[in-house]
Design an enzyme around this catalytic site. Structure first.
Site, mmCIF file in Angstrom:
data_model
loop_
_atom_site.group_PDB
_atom_site.id
_atom_site.type_symbol
_atom_site.label_atom_id
_atom_site.label_comp_id
_atom_site.label_asym_id
_atom_site.label_seq_id
_atom_site.Cartn_x
_atom_site.Cartn_y
_atom_site.Cartn_z
ATOM 1 N N ASN A 140 0.848 -1.201 0.000
ATOM 2 C CA ASN A 140 0.000 0.000 0.000
ATOM 3 C C ASN A 140 0.879 1.244 0.000
ATOM 4 O O ASN A 140 2.091 1.149 -0.003
ATOM 5 C CB ASN A 140 -0.947 -0.026 1.207
ATOM 6 C CG ASN A 140 -0.169 -0.202 2.494
ATOM 7 O OD1 ASN A 140 0.656 0.628 2.856
ATOM 8 N ND2 ASN A 140 -0.392 -1.320 3.172
ATOM 9 N N LYS A 188 -14.683 0.792 14.912
ATOM 10 C CA LYS A 188 -13.391 0.130 15.130
ATOM 11 C C LYS A 188 -12.976 0.184 16.602
ATOM 12 O O LYS A 188 -12.350 -0.743 17.096
ATOM 13 C CB LYS A 188 -12.313 0.756 14.235
ATOM 14 C CG LYS A 188 -12.407 0.204 12.815
ATOM 15 C CD LYS A 188 -11.473 0.864 11.846
ATOM 16 C CE LYS A 188 -11.905 0.459 10.420
ATOM 17 N NZ LYS A 188 -11.197 1.164 9.395
HETATM 18 N N1 CTP Z 1 -4.909 -3.295 11.649
HETATM 19 C C1 CTP Z 1 -4.310 -4.449 12.166
HETATM 20 N N2 CTP Z 1 -4.313 -5.602 11.463
HETATM 21 C C2 CTP Z 1 -4.906 -5.674 10.245
HETATM 22 C C3 CTP Z 1 -5.550 -4.523 9.718
HETATM 23 C C4 CTP Z 1 -5.519 -3.355 10.431
HETATM 24 O O1 CTP Z 1 -3.770 -4.391 13.268
HETATM 25 N N3 CTP Z 1 -4.897 -6.816 9.596
HETATM 26 C C5 CTP Z 1 -4.921 -2.067 12.436
HETATM 27 C C6 CTP Z 1 -4.281 -0.887 11.758
HETATM 28 O O2 CTP Z 1 -2.924 -0.755 12.110
HETATM 29 C C7 CTP Z 1 -5.089 0.281 12.291
HETATM 30 C C8 CTP Z 1 -6.453 -0.300 12.552
HETATM 31 O O3 CTP Z 1 -6.245 -1.711 12.633
HETATM 32 O O4 CTP Z 1 -4.606 0.760 13.536
HETATM 33 C C9 CTP Z 1 -7.490 0.022 11.477
HETATM 34 O O5 CTP Z 1 -7.102 -0.411 10.231
HETATM 35 P P1 CTP Z 1 -7.947 -0.158 8.880
HETATM 36 O O6 CTP Z 1 -7.264 -0.837 7.764
HETATM 37 O O7 CTP Z 1 -8.252 1.268 8.741
HETATM 38 O O8 CTP Z 1 -9.284 -0.859 9.200
HETATM 39 P P2 CTP Z 1 -9.687 -2.346 9.075
HETATM 40 O O9 CTP Z 1 -9.995 -2.816 10.459
HETATM 41 O O10 CTP Z 1 -8.679 -3.116 8.329
HETATM 42 O O11 CTP Z 1 -11.056 -2.265 8.312
HETATM 43 P P3 CTP Z 1 -11.378 -1.792 6.793
HETATM 44 O O12 CTP Z 1 -10.117 -2.050 5.995
HETATM 45 O O13 CTP Z 1 -12.509 -2.610 6.435
HETATM 46 O O14 CTP Z 1 -11.665 -0.323 6.897
#
Ligand code: CTP
Length: 397
Positions: A210, A337
Site C-alpha cells: 500500500n 473500530k
Molecule cells: N490493523 C491491524 N491488522 C490488520 C488490519 C488493520 O492491526 N490486519 C490495524 C491498523 O494498524 C489500524 C487499525 O487496525 O490501527 C485500522 O485499520 P484499517 O485498515 O483502517 O481498518 P480495518 O480494520 O482493516 O477495516 P477496513 O479495511 O474494512 O476499513
C-alpha cells in the site's frame, strides 16, 4: 535557540501590573521558535495594549467573547483546540477563582473550560491576596485538576510592600515552558509503535502493498522516545529513515508483524498501531517467478489476521491506540473500530482530503476515544499530530 520550534502556545494575560512582563515572555518564546497567540482579559488591556502583543506575537490578539471581527468561526473553541499548552501570565486572584470554579464569563475563562491542552499558571498579586485562604484553596483545586504553577517570587510589589506575589521572571517562565515540552512524561514506560505498510509476496520478485510512507508512525515513535519512553518500533515498508529508538524491528508481511508485536505485547504499557497492515495476503505464493503465459491472471487472496483486534482481545492494562484510514463515513467507521478492536482511542482520517493521509508531511485527523469524545484537529504536521497522540497516551497511563 529553537527548542520550541512549532510549539503552539496560547498565553492568557490577565489584569495586573505585571502584564507588561508578559510582553517579554511572548518575545522570548517567539525567539525559541514557538508560535504564540495572546488572549487578554479586558482588565489586562488597561495595562498593555493588544497592539503590543499583536506586534510581538505576529498574531491577532483576542479580548472579547463576542467581537465583531472574529478571527475564527467559533473563536474560543478554535483557540482552545489550537494550543499545545495554555500559559496564564500574569494570573490574578480573580482569574484563579474563576478558573477553579468553572466560571466562563469572558473569552479567556471560556477557553480554559474548552481546552484539552495542559494549563500552566504564573500568578502575580499582592502578598495578602496570594496568602488569602480563598486564593490558596483555588490554587489547590487547580493543581489537583492538573494545572502546573510557576510560583511567584518575593520582592517589592507594585503596592509598595515587600512580600511574595511578584510574577516569576520572564526567563524563568520560559524555562518552565521548555521543560514542559521536553519533560520525560513517559519515563519508565515501554511503548510499542507499528509503522509503515506491510507487503505480501506473490512470487520471489513481486509483492502487494500500500501507499504508506511510515512518516506518521515514525513521528509517533520519535515523540514517545523524546518524552522518555523505551520505544519498540516495528516497521513495514517506509520511504523515510527510521528515528533512533530503543529497538527497531523490520518486517515485511502482516503475519511477521503480528508475530513480532505479540512477542513484545506482554511487557509494554501501550501499543500505537499506525501501520497500514495489508488486509489480505496471497493464498499460495509462487516459489518461482510467475511467467506471463496467460492472458488473464487470477490471484486468490486470503484474509490476514487483524493484529489490533487480537490485542484488543488479550489486553490486560495496556493502552491500545488504532488508526482508521477511511475515504467515507470517517467518524462512523472509526467508532465501530473502537468497539470492535477494544481500543482506548482511535486516530481517524479521511485519506482523500488534501494534506491528509499517505506520503504527505501533514495530516488532518479526528481523535475519538472510547468515552465517545471527539476532537477534530486542523491540518497540522505529522510531528504535531504525533505529539498530540503521545500526550494523550501519557495522560491515560
Ligand atoms: N490493523 C491491524 N491488522 C490488520 C488490519 C488493520 O492491526 N490486519 C490495524 C491498523 O494498524 C489500524 C487499525 O487496525 O490501527 C485500522 O485499520 P484499517 O485498515 O483502517 O481498518 P480495518 O480494520 O482493516 O477495516 P477496513 O479495511 O474494512 O476499513
Amino acid at each position: 535557540m529553537n527548542d520550541l520550534q512549532g510549539k503552539k502556545i496560547l498565553i492568557g494575560v490577565t489584569g495586573g501590573i505585571a502584564a507588561y512582563k508578559a510582553v517579554e515572555v511572548v518575545s522570548r518564546l517567539k525567539k525559541s521558535g514557538a508560535e504564540v497567540k495572546v488572549v487578554m482579559t479586558r482588565a489586562a488591556t488597561e495595562f498593555v495594549t493588544p497592539r503590543t502583543f499583536q506586534e510581538i506575537s505576529k498574531n491577532p490578539v483576542s479580548v472579547e467573547m463576542f467581537s465583531e471581527t472574529f478571527n475564527y468561526n467559533v473563536e474560543h473553541i478554535a483557540l482552545a483546540n489550537w494550543a499545545d499548552v495554555v500559559l496564564i501570565a500574569p494570573a490574578t486572584a480573580n482569574f484563579l477563582a474563576k478558573a477553579a470554579h468553572g466560571i466562563a464569563d469572558d473569552l479567556l475563562t471560556t477557553i480554559i473550560l474548552a481546552t484539552p491542552a495542559p494549563l500552566i499558571i504564573a500568578p502575580a498579586m499582592n502578598s495578602l491576596m496570594l496568602e488569602h485562604p480563598a486564593t490558596q484553596s483555588n490554587i489547590e483545586i487547580l493543581k489537583q485538576r492538573g494545572a502546573k504553577f510557576i510560583d511567584s517570587e518575593t520582592g517589592l510589589l507594585a503596592c509598595g510592600v515587600t512580600g511574595k506575589g511578584r510574577l516569576a521572571e520572564p526567563i524563568n517562565i520560559c524555562e518552565e515552558i521548555e521543560k514542559f515540552f521536553t519533560s520525560k512524561i513517559l519515563a519508565g514506560k515501554k511503548i510499542l509503535v507499528t509503522a509503515g505498510g506491510t507487503s505480501e509476496p506473490l512470487d520471489p520478485v513481486r509483492f502487494i502493498s500500500n501507499r504508506s510512507s511510515g512518516k506518521m508512525g515514525y513521528e509517533i515513535a520519535k515523540a514517545a522516545q523524546m518524552h522518555g519512553a523505551e520505544v519498540i518500533l516495528i516497521s513495514g515498508n517506509a520511504t523515510v529513515e527510521p528515528p533512533k529508538v530503543s529497538k527497531f524491528v523490520k518486517v515485511e508481511t502482516a503475519e511477521q508483524m503480528r508475530e513480532k508485536v505479540l512477542d513484545e505485547f506482554e511487557t509494554v504499557d501501550a501499543v500505537i498501531m499506525s501501520a497500514a497492515v495489508s488486509d489480505y495476503r496471497v493464498k499460495s505464493v509462487s516459489p518461482q517467478k510467475i511467467k506471463k503465459d496467460e492472458d488473464n491472471l487470477t490471484i486468490e487472496l486470503v484474509k490476514n489476521p487483524d493484529i489490533l483486534k487480537e490485542l484488543g482481545r488479550i489486553r490486560k492494562d495496556q493502552i491500545l491506540v488504532g488508526f482508521a484510514a477511511e475515504t467515507v463515513n470517517v467518524i462512523h467507521y472509526a467508532k465501530n473500530k473502537i468497539a470492535e478492536k477494544n481500543l482506548d482511542f482511535i486516530v481517524a482520517n479521511n485519506v482523500t482530503k488534501e494534506g491528509a493521509g499517505f506520503s504527505v508531511d501533514t495530516n488532518i485527523v479526528t481523535i475519538i476515544d472510547r468515552e465517545d469524545e471527539i476532537e477534530n484537529l486542523p491540518k497540522m504536521s505529522k510531528a504535531e499530530v504525533a505529539e498530540k497522540i503521545i500526550l494523550r497516551v501519557a495522560e491515560r497511563l
